[in-house]
Design a protein around this motif. Structure first.
Motif, PDB file in Angstrom:
ATOM      1  N   UNK A  70       0.770  -1.333   0.067  1.00 33.69           N
ATOM      2  CA  UNK A  70       0.021   0.039   0.038  1.00 33.69           C
ATOM      3  C   UNK A  70       0.898   1.194  -0.011  1.00 33.69           C
ATOM      4  N   UNK A  71       2.050   1.171   0.813  1.00 34.21           N
ATOM      5  CA  UNK A  71       2.602   2.374   0.886  1.00 34.21           C
ATOM      6  C   UNK A  71       3.371   2.757  -0.531  1.00 34.21           C
ATOM      7  N   UNK A  72       3.922   1.443  -1.105  1.00 34.73           N
ATOM      8  CA  UNK A  72       4.645   1.738  -2.482  1.00 34.73           C
ATOM      9  C   UNK A  72       3.695   2.101  -3.228  1.00 34.73           C
ATOM     10  N   UNK A 100       3.695  13.212  12.463  1.00 33.82           N
ATOM     11  CA  UNK A 100       3.737  11.656  12.608  1.00 33.82           C
ATOM     12  C   UNK A 100       3.478  11.338  14.157  1.00 33.82           C
ATOM     13  N   UNK A 101       3.733  12.171  15.115  1.00 37.39           N
ATOM     14  CA  UNK A 101       3.774  11.699  16.498  1.00 37.39           C
ATOM     15  C   UNK A 101       2.113  11.819  16.858  1.00 37.39           C
ATOM     16  N   UNK A 102       1.466  13.039  16.297  1.00 37.53           N
ATOM     17  CA  UNK A 102       0.136  13.176  16.490  1.00 37.53           C
ATOM     18  C   UNK A 102      -0.781  11.991  15.771  1.00 37.53           C
ATOM     19  N   UNK A 107      -2.461   5.165  14.474  1.00 42.13           N
ATOM     20  CA  UNK A 107      -1.858   3.899  13.827  1.00 42.13           C
ATOM     21  C   UNK A 107      -1.814   2.729  14.515  1.00 42.13           C
ATOM     22  N   UNK A 108      -1.464   2.960  15.790  1.00 36.81           N
ATOM     23  CA  UNK A 108      -1.929   1.800  16.822  1.00 36.81           C
ATOM     24  C   UNK A 108      -3.111   1.099  16.716  1.00 36.81           C
ATOM     25  N   UNK A 109      -4.138   1.873  16.903  1.00 37.55           N
ATOM     26  CA  UNK A 109      -5.492   1.304  16.943  1.00 37.55           C
ATOM     27  C   UNK A 109      -5.669   0.539  15.129  1.00 37.55           C
ATOM     28  N   UNK A 110      -5.080   1.186  14.307  1.00 37.36           N
ATOM     29  CA  UNK A 110      -5.107   0.743  12.983  1.00 37.36           C
ATOM     30  C   UNK A 110      -4.466  -0.736  12.664  1.00 37.36           C
ATOM     31  N   UNK A 220       3.563   4.784   9.388  1.00 40.30           N
ATOM     32  CA  UNK A 220       3.819   4.462  10.825  1.00 40.30           C
ATOM     33  C   UNK A 220       3.296   2.990  11.088  1.00 40.30           C
ATOM     34  N   UNK A 221       2.400   2.565  10.450  1.00 35.15           N
ATOM     35  CA  UNK A 221       1.870   1.218  10.657  1.00 35.15           C
ATOM     36  C   UNK A 221       3.101   0.316  10.434  1.00 35.15           C
ATOM     37  N   UNK A 222       3.938   0.375   9.348  1.00 35.15           N
ATOM     38  CA  UNK A 222       5.015  -0.396   9.137  1.00 35.15           C
ATOM     39  C   UNK A 222       6.184  -0.178  10.125  1.00 35.15           C
TER      40      UNK A 222
END
Length: 333
Positions: A70-72, A100-102, A107-110, A220-222
């Protein structure tokens, strides 16, 4: 989703303005694209995890690989969007550490939502998948009250009760019942509800641009999921036990699954943009019904009368809940 500043209206009082009318062919195309993308994600994930000759039962690695694909695609489409009008809605890739920090809590939930979703698909039949994940409505009401202090109408609560009843009836009647699969489905429902709340809170960080949010969220998820994959031991197990790592057919299937995961975001965007909220709701509920029927045909999953009634109740409750919430939205307007 389009905003007022993106479209030109003739001067008129706000009350006299009506939403733009899109061609029927465009609306049908948007709905069809959403159906194909959404059904593809479910069935491809099921196929790669437990429904094919590969039976690649490593949900963390599968989820990480899908994030990378997805990122690519986001980076490539963002670059091509500078010159291609069809892709211009996807902005060039960016990564600001403060932003990114916000975005990180979202992203953790995702990550937890998609990982548990894939684990649920691995452990339960697709016919039971809808039931196992049906409690997202219940948790949405719960978190809306506990986190946002917003109450839910009696009509929506009644629809939720039908969903919960369908969950218990469907679970009781499931032939190939799996406690781990059920809890993965419940956990996924928890994070689906939380994800909706966090998206609303986080969108303002990226100027309400969902594509910018997707850039940050995916990247961030990666970063978050990579150490989990390494610590889980999945990589070493894959290296030692999986004999088809040199099979191009396997990696093609993995890549197609990742592409389908990317396309579902585009499909949801287009369906929301070109249809009404009611059409969007009806489309989602009807798609769930077709998904269950297709699973019965393709996987020959045995369904008892009790299980079938539970599936019916969960779908009925979901449809009623969506209808009630849509009616409430119209009244507020």
């Amino acid at each position: 989703m389009s905003t007022d500043k993106d479209e030109k209206f003739l001067p008129a009082p706000a009350a006299m303005r009506s939403p733009p009318q899109h061609p029927v062919s465009l609306i049908i195309s948007a709905i069809a694209f959403y159906w194909v993308a959404s059904l593809s994600v479910v069935f491809l994930n099921k196929t790669i995890l437990s429904g094919s000759e590969y039976k690649f039962s490593y949900p963390l690695f599968v989820t990480l690989f899908q994030f990378i694909v997805a990122l690519v695609l986001l980076v490539v489409c963002g670059h091509l969007g500078k010159r291609n009008r069809m892709l211009s809605m996807i902005p060039p890739f960016e990564f600001d550490q403060d932003i990114a920090r916000k975005v990180a809590p979202l992203s953790i939930v995702y990550v937890l939502m998609l990982t548990l979703n894939n684990l649920c698909l691995q452990l339960v039949e697709v016919t039971f998948y809808q039931v196992a994940r049906s409690l997202s409505i219940f948790f949405n009401i719960f978190f809306t009250y506990t986190m946002l202090r917003q109450k839910t109408s009696p009509g929506a609560m009644l629809a939720c009760a039908v969903v919960v009843l369908g969950f218990f009836v469907g679970s009781y009647g499931e032939t190939n019942f799996s406690w781990p699969g059920l809890w993965a489905g419940v956990g996924s429902s928890v994070f689906v509800a939380l994800y909706g709340i966090y998206v609303k809170k986080t969108l303002q960080v990226v100027d309400n641009n969902q594509w910018r949010l997707l850039h940050y969220n995916t990247a961030i998820s990666i970063v978050l999921l990579t150490p989990l994959v390494l610590l889980s031991g999945e990589v070493s197990e894959i290296w030692e036990n999986v004999y088809f790592l040199d099979d191009m057919g396997f990696w093609f299937l993995m890549t197609v699954t990742g592409v389908a995961g990317f396309l579902i975001n585009t499909a949801m965007f287009l369906q929301i943009k070109y249809t009404t909220a009611l059409t969007n709701t009806i489309s989602g509920t009807a798609k769930s019904c077709v998904q269950t029927l297709l699973a019965m045909v393709f996987y020959q999953n045995p369904i008892t009368a009790t299980n079938g009634f539970g599936i019916f109740l969960s779908l009925l409750g979901s449809g009623l809940y969506s209808g009630v919430r849509y009616a409430e939205m119209q009244q507020r307007k």
